[in-house]
Scaffold this motif. Structure first.
Motif, PDB file in Angstrom:
ATOM      1  N   ALA A   5      -0.355  -6.578 -13.980  1.00 34.64           N
ATOM      2  CA  ALA A   5      -1.516  -6.533 -13.091  1.00 34.64           C
ATOM      3  C   ALA A   5      -1.111  -6.838 -11.660  1.00 34.64           C
ATOM      4  O   ALA A   5      -1.605  -6.200 -10.711  1.00 34.64           O
ATOM      5  N   ASP A   6      -0.210  -7.792 -11.481  1.00 38.05           N
ATOM      6  CA  ASP A   6       0.271  -8.108 -10.139  1.00 38.05           C
ATOM      7  C   ASP A   6       1.052  -6.935  -9.540  1.00 38.05           C
ATOM      8  O   ASP A   6       0.930  -6.636  -8.362  1.00 38.05           O
ATOM      9  N   PHE A   7       1.853  -6.278 -10.387  1.00 40.02           N
ATOM     10  CA  PHE A   7       2.600  -5.114  -9.905  1.00 40.02           C
ATOM     11  C   PHE A   7       1.636  -4.005  -9.488  1.00 40.02           C
ATOM     12  O   PHE A   7       1.814  -3.385  -8.441  1.00 40.02           O
ATOM     13  N   ASP A   8       0.617  -3.764 -10.315  1.00 40.19           N
ATOM     14  CA  ASP A   8      -0.375  -2.735  -9.982  1.00 40.19           C
ATOM     15  C   ASP A   8      -1.052  -3.036  -8.650  1.00 40.19           C
ATOM     16  O   ASP A   8      -1.238  -2.142  -7.813  1.00 40.19           O
ATOM     17  N   GLU A   9      -1.413  -4.279  -8.453  1.00 40.29           N
ATOM     18  CA  GLU A   9      -2.058  -4.684  -7.203  1.00 40.29           C
ATOM     19  C   GLU A   9      -1.103  -4.482  -6.021  1.00 40.29           C
ATOM     20  O   GLU A   9      -1.481  -3.969  -4.970  1.00 40.29           O
ATOM     21  N   PHE A  10       0.149  -4.866  -6.219  1.00 40.05           N
ATOM     22  CA  PHE A  10       1.170  -4.683  -5.186  1.00 40.05           C
ATOM     23  C   PHE A  10       1.345  -3.204  -4.864  1.00 40.05           C
ATOM     24  O   PHE A  10       1.400  -2.809  -3.687  1.00 40.05           O
ATOM     25  N   TYR A  11       1.389  -2.382  -5.902  1.00 38.49           N
ATOM     26  CA  TYR A  11       1.546  -0.938  -5.697  1.00 38.49           C
ATOM     27  C   TYR A  11       0.382  -0.371  -4.893  1.00 38.49           C
ATOM     28  O   TYR A  11       0.585   0.365  -3.926  1.00 38.49           O
ATOM     29  N   ARG A  12      -0.828  -0.702  -5.288  1.00 38.52           N
ATOM     30  CA  ARG A  12      -2.009  -0.192  -4.579  1.00 38.52           C
ATOM     31  C   ARG A  12      -2.011  -0.634  -3.113  1.00 38.52           C
ATOM     32  O   ARG A  12      -2.399   0.121  -2.227  1.00 38.52           O
ATOM     33  N   ALA A  13      -1.571  -1.840  -2.858  1.00 43.28           N
ATOM     34  CA  ALA A  13      -1.598  -2.376  -1.493  1.00 43.28           C
ATOM     35  C   ALA A  13      -0.492  -1.799  -0.607  1.00 43.28           C
ATOM     36  O   ALA A  13      -0.649  -1.747   0.613  1.00 43.28           O
ATOM     37  N   THR A  14       0.614  -1.353  -1.211  1.00 44.72           N
ATOM     38  CA  THR A  14       1.772  -0.970  -0.395  1.00 44.72           C
ATOM     39  C   THR A  14       2.167   0.494  -0.472  1.00 44.72           C
ATOM     40  O   THR A  14       2.929   0.966   0.376  1.00 44.72           O
ATOM     41  N   SER A  15       1.698   1.235  -1.453  1.00 50.88           N
ATOM     42  CA  SER A  15       2.224   2.586  -1.686  1.00 50.88           C
ATOM     43  C   SER A  15       1.981   3.541  -0.519  1.00 50.88           C
ATOM     44  O   SER A  15       2.858   4.353  -0.198  1.00 50.88           O
ATOM     45  N   GLY A  16       0.825   3.461   0.114  1.00 49.39           N
ATOM     46  CA  GLY A  16       0.565   4.336   1.259  1.00 49.39           C
ATOM     47  C   GLY A  16       1.526   4.087   2.409  1.00 49.39           C
ATOM     48  O   GLY A  16       2.083   5.029   2.993  1.00 49.39           O
ATOM     49  N   ARG A  17       1.720   2.823   2.725  1.00 43.88           N
ATOM     50  CA  ARG A  17       2.643   2.476   3.823  1.00 43.88           C
ATOM     51  C   ARG A  17       4.068   2.888   3.466  1.00 43.88           C
ATOM     52  O   ARG A  17       4.802   3.402   4.315  1.00 43.88           O
ATOM     53  N   LEU A  18       4.447   2.657   2.224  1.00 42.04           N
ATOM     54  CA  LEU A  18       5.815   2.984   1.832  1.00 42.04           C
ATOM     55  C   LEU A  18       6.053   4.494   1.858  1.00 42.04           C
ATOM     56  O   LEU A  18       7.131   4.948   2.253  1.00 42.04           O
ATOM     57  N   LEU A  19       5.042   5.277   1.470  1.00 39.52           N
ATOM     58  CA  LEU A  19       5.193   6.724   1.535  1.00 39.52           C
ATOM     59  C   LEU A  19       5.345   7.184   2.989  1.00 39.52           C
ATOM     60  O   LEU A  19       6.184   8.040   3.290  1.00 39.52           O
ATOM     61  N   ARG A  20       4.558   6.618   3.882  1.00 35.33           N
ATOM     62  CA  ARG A  20       4.698   6.968   5.301  1.00 35.33           C
ATOM     63  C   ARG A  20       6.087   6.595   5.815  1.00 35.33           C
ATOM     64  O   ARG A  20       6.704   7.343   6.574  1.00 35.33           O
ATOM     65  N   PHE A  21       6.593   5.437   5.389  1.00 37.70           N
ATOM     66  CA  PHE A  21       7.939   5.022   5.788  1.00 37.70           C
ATOM     67  C   PHE A  21       8.977   6.015   5.247  1.00 37.70           C
ATOM     68  O   PHE A  21       9.868   6.447   5.982  1.00 37.70           O
ATOM     69  N   GLY A  22       8.845   6.361   3.969  1.00 40.93           N
ATOM     70  CA  GLY A  22       9.785   7.309   3.369  1.00 40.93           C
ATOM     71  C   GLY A  22       9.777   8.648   4.082  1.00 40.93           C
ATOM     72  O   GLY A  22      10.822   9.257   4.319  1.00 40.93           O
ATOM     73  N   TYR A  23       8.587   9.101   4.445  1.00 47.26           N
ATOM     74  CA  TYR A  23       8.461  10.368   5.166  1.00 47.26           C
ATOM     75  C   TYR A  23       9.136  10.275   6.534  1.00 47.26           C
ATOM     76  O   TYR A  23       9.831  11.196   6.964  1.00 47.26           O
ATOM     77  N   ALA A  24       8.957   9.149   7.200  1.00 55.07           N
ATOM     78  CA  ALA A  24       9.591   8.959   8.504  1.00 55.07           C
ATOM     79  C   ALA A  24      11.110   8.927   8.375  1.00 55.07           C
ATOM     80  O   ALA A  24      11.828   9.430   9.235  1.00 55.07           O
ATOM     81  N   VAL A  25      11.612   8.358   7.292  1.00 57.24           N
ATOM     82  CA  VAL A  25      13.059   8.229   7.105  1.00 57.24           C
ATOM     83  C   VAL A  25      13.708   9.571   6.781  1.00 57.24           C
ATOM     84  O   VAL A  25      14.753   9.913   7.325  1.00 57.24           O
ATOM     85  N   CYS A  26      13.072  10.357   5.899  1.00 52.47           N
ATOM     86  CA  CYS A  26      13.747  11.582   5.455  1.00 52.47           C
ATOM     87  C   CYS A  26      13.163  12.851   6.049  1.00 52.47           C
ATOM     88  O   CYS A  26      13.814  13.894   6.023  1.00 52.47           O
ATOM     89  N   ASP A  28      10.731  14.761   4.999  1.00 46.63           N
ATOM     90  CA  ASP A  28      10.226  15.732   4.036  1.00 46.63           C
ATOM     91  C   ASP A  28       9.300  15.002   3.071  1.00 46.63           C
ATOM     92  O   ASP A  28       9.719  14.040   2.433  1.00 46.63           O
ATOM     93  N   LEU A  29       8.063  15.461   2.948  1.00 50.60           N
ATOM     94  CA  LEU A  29       7.077  14.753   2.138  1.00 50.60           C
ATOM     95  C   LEU A  29       7.466  14.709   0.664  1.00 50.60           C
ATOM     96  O   LEU A  29       7.378  13.661   0.023  1.00 50.60           O
ATOM     97  N   THR A  30       7.911  15.820   0.127  1.00 46.87           N
ATOM     98  CA  THR A  30       8.292  15.845  -1.288  1.00 46.87           C
ATOM     99  C   THR A  30       9.462  14.912  -1.553  1.00 46.87           C
ATOM    100  O   THR A  30       9.470  14.169  -2.536  1.00 46.87           O
ATOM    101  N   GLU A  31      10.431  14.948  -0.690  1.00 43.42           N
ATOM    102  CA  GLU A  31      11.586  14.052  -0.809  1.00 43.42           C
ATOM    103  C   GLU A  31      11.143  12.600  -0.695  1.00 43.42           C
ATOM    104  O   GLU A  31      11.581  11.732  -1.438  1.00 43.42           O
ATOM    105  N   ALA A  32      10.232  12.328   0.238  1.00 41.57           N
ATOM    106  CA  ALA A  32       9.725  10.966   0.422  1.00 41.57           C
ATOM    107  C   ALA A  32       9.008  10.495  -0.843  1.00 41.57           C
ATOM    108  O   ALA A  32       9.174   9.343  -1.254  1.00 41.57           O
ATOM    109  N   GLN A  33       8.223  11.364  -1.450  1.00 42.83           N
ATOM    110  CA  GLN A  33       7.538  10.994  -2.694  1.00 42.83           C
ATOM    111  C   GLN A  33       8.541  10.643  -3.783  1.00 42.83           C
ATOM    112  O   GLN A  33       8.359   9.665  -4.518  1.00 42.83           O
ATOM    113  N   ASP A  34       9.613  11.425  -3.894  1.00 41.03           N
ATOM    114  CA  ASP A  34      10.657  11.129  -4.885  1.00 41.03           C
ATOM    115  C   ASP A  34      11.328   9.788  -4.606  1.00 41.03           C
ATOM    116  O   ASP A  34      11.573   8.996  -5.516  1.00 41.03           O
ATOM    117  N   LEU A  35      11.645   9.538  -3.337  1.00 39.56           N
ATOM    118  CA  LEU A  35      12.304   8.283  -2.965  1.00 39.56           C
ATOM    119  C   LEU A  35      11.411   7.087  -3.269  1.00 39.56           C
ATOM    120  O   LEU A  35      11.867   6.079  -3.824  1.00 39.56           O
TER     121      LEU A  35
END
Length: 166
Positions: A5-26, A28-35
């Motif tokens: 449950a804590d992991f799920d909460e952490f995921y919901r709170a951070t996944s959007g920001r992390l995807l934006r970070f991944g997209y900025a790093v690579c 490519d959106l698809t690549e960022a989603q994989d990362l």
């Protein structure tokens, strides 16, 4: 913060920001989603450690950045190989017989296809197939027989039993 449950909460709170970070790093959106998916998979497998980290989201960002770097390096090595050797030869398109056979195989149950492929493409004996799949030898024999009969029906040819399957 150490259970699912804590992991799920952490995921919901951070996944959007992390995807934006991944997209900025690579870039490519698809690549960022994989990362990001790989980073969260690693976080989940080490969740007790990650949850105790002073900055779990920072840990994930570091993983995403390292994964992006690793992938970029692999691509650069692959591009170097292509520059030295040239692109691979263009493969011939499949023949008509291959197309017809693949279409016929797709109409069979998965277990029958698997048994036929292991037996005829990998030359595995029935006992080895049974061991690999985890079923009885008789089941494999049945799958092979039914698979051949199914192919014959689809292809319009009479089914022929194979001596080694008896």
């Amino acid at each position: 913060m150490r259970d699912a449950a804590d992991f799920d909460e952490f995921y919901r709170a951070t996944s959007g920001r992390l995807l934006r970070f991944g997209y900025a790093v690579c870039g490519d959106l698809t690549e960022a989603q994989d990362l990001v998916q790989e980073a969260y998979t690693r976080a989940w497998s080490h969740w007790r450690t990650v949850a105790g980290h002073p900055n779990p989201e920072g840990w994930l960002r570091l993983v995403v950045a390292r994964l992006a770097t690793d992938r970029r390096r692999r691509l650069q090595r692959w591009q170097g190989v292509l520059l030295r050797t040239g692109p691979p030869a263009v493969g011939e398109p499949p023949g008509e017989d291959t197309v017809v056979l693949v279409a016929a195989l797709r109409r069979l149950p998965v277990a029958h296809r698997q048994a036929l492929a292991l037996h005829y493409l990998f030359d595995l004996p029935v006992a080895d197939i049974a061991s690999e799949i985890g079923v009885a030898v008789g089941t494999v024999k049945s799958w092979l027989s039914r698979g051949r009969a199914g192919l014959a029906a689809v292809l319009g040819e009479p089914a022929v039993a194979k001596e080694g399957d008896r």
